[in-house]
Design a protein around this motif. Structure first.
Motif, PDB file in Angstrom:
ATOM      1  N   GLY A  38       1.503   7.688  -7.800  1.00 53.41           N
ATOM      2  CA  GLY A  38       1.131   7.243  -6.461  1.00 53.41           C
ATOM      3  C   GLY A  38       2.224   7.464  -5.444  1.00 53.41           C
ATOM      4  N   ALA A  39       3.394   7.936  -5.890  1.00 52.82           N
ATOM      5  CA  ALA A  39       4.521   8.154  -4.977  1.00 52.82           C
ATOM      6  C   ALA A  39       4.236   9.235  -3.950  1.00 52.82           C
ATOM      7  N   ILE A  40       3.205  10.056  -4.169  1.00 54.09           N
ATOM      8  CA  ILE A  40       2.913  11.122  -3.206  1.00 54.09           C
ATOM      9  C   ILE A  40       2.316  10.574  -1.909  1.00 54.09           C
ATOM     10  N   LEU A  41       1.773   9.355  -1.934  1.00 51.35           N
ATOM     11  CA  LEU A  41       1.134   8.786  -0.747  1.00 51.35           C
ATOM     12  C   LEU A  41       2.194   8.435   0.298  1.00 51.35           C
ATOM     13  N   MET A  42       2.067   9.020   1.475  1.00 54.63           N
ATOM     14  CA  MET A  42       3.034   8.756   2.537  1.00 54.63           C
ATOM     15  C   MET A  42       2.746   7.440   3.253  1.00 54.63           C
ATOM     16  N   TRP A  43       1.511   6.974   3.196  1.00 57.08           N
ATOM     17  CA  TRP A  43       1.196   5.638   3.712  1.00 57.08           C
ATOM     18  C   TRP A  43       1.570   4.635   2.616  1.00 57.08           C
ATOM     19  N   HIS A  44       2.854   4.355   2.500  1.00 56.67           N
ATOM     20  CA  HIS A  44       3.326   3.500   1.411  1.00 56.67           C
ATOM     21  C   HIS A  44       2.688   2.113   1.453  1.00 56.67           C
ATOM     22  N   TRP A  45       2.323   1.665   2.643  1.00 56.95           N
ATOM     23  CA  TRP A  45       1.742   0.335   2.772  1.00 56.95           C
ATOM     24  C   TRP A  45       0.382   0.246   2.087  1.00 56.95           C
ATOM     25  N   VAL A  46      -0.274   1.406   1.876  1.00 56.54           N
ATOM     26  CA  VAL A  46      -1.563   1.391   1.180  1.00 56.54           C
ATOM     27  C   VAL A  46      -1.374   0.877  -0.245  1.00 56.54           C
ATOM     28  N   ARG A  47      -0.253   1.232  -0.850  1.00 65.32           N
ATOM     29  CA  ARG A  47       0.011   0.822  -2.231  1.00 65.32           C
ATOM     30  C   ARG A  47       0.264  -0.688  -2.334  1.00 65.32           C
ATOM     31  N   LEU A  48       0.536  -1.324  -1.188  1.00 70.52           N
ATOM     32  CA  LEU A  48       0.752  -2.768  -1.198  1.00 70.52           C
ATOM     33  C   LEU A  48      -0.558  -3.535  -1.389  1.00 70.52           C
ATOM     34  N   LEU A  49      -1.691  -2.844  -1.186  1.00 69.41           N
ATOM     35  CA  LEU A  49      -2.991  -3.483  -1.407  1.00 69.41           C
ATOM     36  C   LEU A  49      -3.308  -3.604  -2.900  1.00 69.41           C
ATOM     37  N   THR A  50      -2.721  -2.701  -3.691  1.00 64.19           N
ATOM     38  CA  THR A  50      -3.026  -2.659  -5.114  1.00 64.19           C
ATOM     39  C   THR A  50      -2.697  -3.960  -5.843  1.00 64.19           C
ATOM     40  N   ASN A  83      -1.422  19.640 -12.136  1.00 62.83           N
ATOM     41  CA  ASN A  83      -1.737  18.591 -11.174  1.00 62.83           C
ATOM     42  C   ASN A  83      -2.137  19.162  -9.821  1.00 62.83           C
ATOM     43  N   SER A  84      -2.740  18.298  -8.995  1.00 62.48           N
ATOM     44  CA  SER A  84      -3.065  18.647  -7.610  1.00 62.48           C
ATOM     45  C   SER A  84      -3.107  17.358  -6.797  1.00 62.48           C
ATOM     46  N   ILE A  85      -3.106  17.499  -5.488  1.00 60.66           N
ATOM     47  CA  ILE A  85      -3.143  16.321  -4.622  1.00 60.66           C
ATOM     48  C   ILE A  85      -4.408  15.515  -4.856  1.00 60.66           C
ATOM     49  N   TRP A  86      -5.556  16.197  -4.937  1.00 58.82           N
ATOM     50  CA  TRP A  86      -6.816  15.478  -5.070  1.00 58.82           C
ATOM     51  C   TRP A  86      -6.974  14.848  -6.447  1.00 58.82           C
ATOM     52  N   LEU A  87      -6.470  15.521  -7.469  1.00 61.01           N
ATOM     53  CA  LEU A  87      -6.510  14.908  -8.795  1.00 61.01           C
ATOM     54  C   LEU A  87      -5.699  13.618  -8.817  1.00 61.01           C
ATOM     55  N   THR A  88      -4.537  13.641  -8.182  1.00 66.76           N
ATOM     56  CA  THR A  88      -3.688  12.451  -8.148  1.00 66.76           C
ATOM     57  C   THR A  88      -4.337  11.330  -7.343  1.00 66.76           C
ATOM     58  N   LYS A  89      -4.966  11.672  -6.225  1.00 66.09           N
ATOM     59  CA  LYS A  89      -5.620  10.638  -5.419  1.00 66.09           C
ATOM     60  C   LYS A  89      -6.798  10.006  -6.156  1.00 66.09           C
ATOM     61  N   ILE A  90      -7.602  10.831  -6.814  1.00 67.35           N
ATOM     62  CA  ILE A  90      -8.739  10.288  -7.560  1.00 67.35           C
ATOM     63  C   ILE A  90      -8.236   9.451  -8.728  1.00 67.35           C
ATOM     64  N   TRP A  91      -7.163   9.910  -9.370  1.00 70.82           N
ATOM     65  CA  TRP A  91      -6.557   9.137 -10.454  1.00 70.82           C
ATOM     66  C   TRP A  91      -6.081   7.777  -9.953  1.00 70.82           C
ATOM     67  N   TYR A  92      -5.497   7.746  -8.767  1.00 65.61           N
ATOM     68  CA  TYR A  92      -4.994   6.487  -8.231  1.00 65.61           C
ATOM     69  C   TYR A  92      -6.149   5.508  -7.979  1.00 65.61           C
ATOM     70  N   ILE A  93      -7.246   6.032  -7.447  1.00 64.40           N
ATOM     71  CA  ILE A  93      -8.408   5.170  -7.189  1.00 64.40           C
ATOM     72  C   ILE A  93      -9.006   4.663  -8.498  1.00 64.40           C
ATOM     73  N   ALA A  94      -9.204   5.592  -9.453  1.00 68.14           N
ATOM     74  CA  ALA A  94      -9.833   5.216 -10.727  1.00 68.14           C
ATOM     75  C   ALA A  94      -8.933   4.321 -11.563  1.00 68.14           C
ATOM     76  N   GLY A  95      -7.632   4.575 -11.525  1.00 67.97           N
ATOM     77  CA  GLY A  95      -6.717   3.834 -12.370  1.00 67.97           C
ATOM     78  C   GLY A  95      -6.140   2.593 -11.723  1.00 67.97           C
ATOM     79  N   ALA A  96      -5.480   2.776 -10.580  1.00 72.61           N
ATOM     80  CA  ALA A  96      -4.782   1.657  -9.938  1.00 72.61           C
ATOM     81  C   ALA A  96      -5.745   0.675  -9.271  1.00 72.61           C
TER      82      ALA A  96
END
Length: 223
Positions: free
Chosen positions: A129-141, A60-73
Motif C-alpha cells: 500500500g506504500a504506492i498510494l500517495m494519498w497516505h491519509w487514505v490508509r488511515l481509514l483502514t 506487479n502493476s499499479i492496478w493489481l496493487t490497488k485491487i489487492w489493497y481493497i480486497a485484502g486491507a
C-alpha cells in the motif's frame, strides 16, 4: 529472488475457492445472512491471495496493487465480521450497523482507486500500500480493521466462552476458538507486511484460513 514461500498464496487461493463454495452451498439451503456474508468474505479473501499469486508469477502493476489493497486491507476481515454480526446480534441492529460500516468501506475503496501513486515504490514481486500517495487514505483502514476485530475475533471468543460455560457445547467452544485464532493470524501477517516482510502475510493468510475453516466445520458438526 523468489522462494517457495512466495508461491503459498496459490494454495491459499485454492483453499479459499473450496471454502467459499461450501459456504455458498449451505447458504442456498438455509438462506442465513451470516452464511452469505461469510461466503463473500472468503471469496474476497481468496481474491486477495489470487492477486498475490498473479504478482508472484507474472509481475506487479499499479492496478493489481490497488485491487489487492481493497480486497485484502479493506475487505479482508470486514465481510466475515458482518457474518458474525448477523449471527450473534439482533437483526435490526445488524442492519443499521451494516449501512454505516459498508458506507465507510465503499468510500475508502473509491479513494484507493482515485489515489495517485508513487511508481518508484511499486515492487515487482510483491504488493504494498506504500504506492498510494494519498497516505491519509490508509488511515481509514485501521477503523475497518478494528470493526472486524471486535465483531469477528471478539465475537468468536465471546461465543467460545459462552459455549464453554454451557458445557454441553464444548465442540463449539473449540470451534469458535479456532476461528478467533485463525482471524488473528492474517492481521499479524499484515503488520509484518507493513514492515517489509510480506512473506509473513502469506503464511498468516494460509494458516489463518485453514484454522477458520476447521473452526467452522467443528461448529457445524451437529447441524
Amino acid at each position: 529472488m523468489l522462494h517457495a514461500i512466495h508461491y503459498l498464496p496459490i494454495l491459499t487461493t485454492i483453499l479459499s475457492a473450496a471454502f467459499a463454495s461450501s459456504l455458498l452451498y449451505r447458504w442456498r439451503r438455509r438462506h442465513s445472512p451470516h452464511l452469505a456474508w461469510w461466503a463473500f468474505g472468503i471469496a474476497t479473501y481468496g481474491l486477495g491471495t489470487l492477486i498475490e499469486s498473479t504478482i508472484t508469477l507474472a509481475g506487479n502493476s499499479i492496478w493489481l496493487t490497488k485491487i489487492w489493497y481493497i480486497a485484502g486491507a479493506l475487505l479482508g476481515g470486514y465481510p466475515l465480521a458482518q457474518g458474525s454480526l448477523f449471527l450473534s446480534w439482533p437483526r435490526p441492529f445488524a442492519k443499521k450497523l451494516t449501512v454505516a460500516s459498508l458506507s465507510l468501506v465503499i468510500v475508502a475503496s473509491i479513494l484507493v482507486i482515485l489515489s495517485p501513486v508513487d511508481v518508484s515504490k511499486l515492487e515487482p514481486e510483491r504488493p504494498s500500500g506504500a504506492i498510494l500517495m494519498w497516505h491519509w487514505v490508509r488511515l481509514l483502514t485501521p477503523f475497518i480493521n478494528l470493526y472486524a476485530v471486535f465483531f469477528l475475533i471478539g465475537g468468536a471468543f465471546r461465543s467460545a466462552w459462552r459455549h464453554y460455560k454451557e458445557r454441553g457445547h464444548l465442540y463449539r467452544a473449540w470451534g469458535n476458538t479456532l476461528i478467533a485464532v485463525g482471524a488473528i493470524l492474517p492481521g499479524i501477517g499484515g503488520s509484518m507486511a507493513k514492515a517489509g516482510m510480506v512473506e509473513g502475510l502469506y503464511v498468516g493468510e494460509c494458516i489463518g484460513l485453514i484454522l477458520i475453516w476447521a473452526g467452522d466445520r467443528v461448529c457445524s458438526m451437529q447441524q
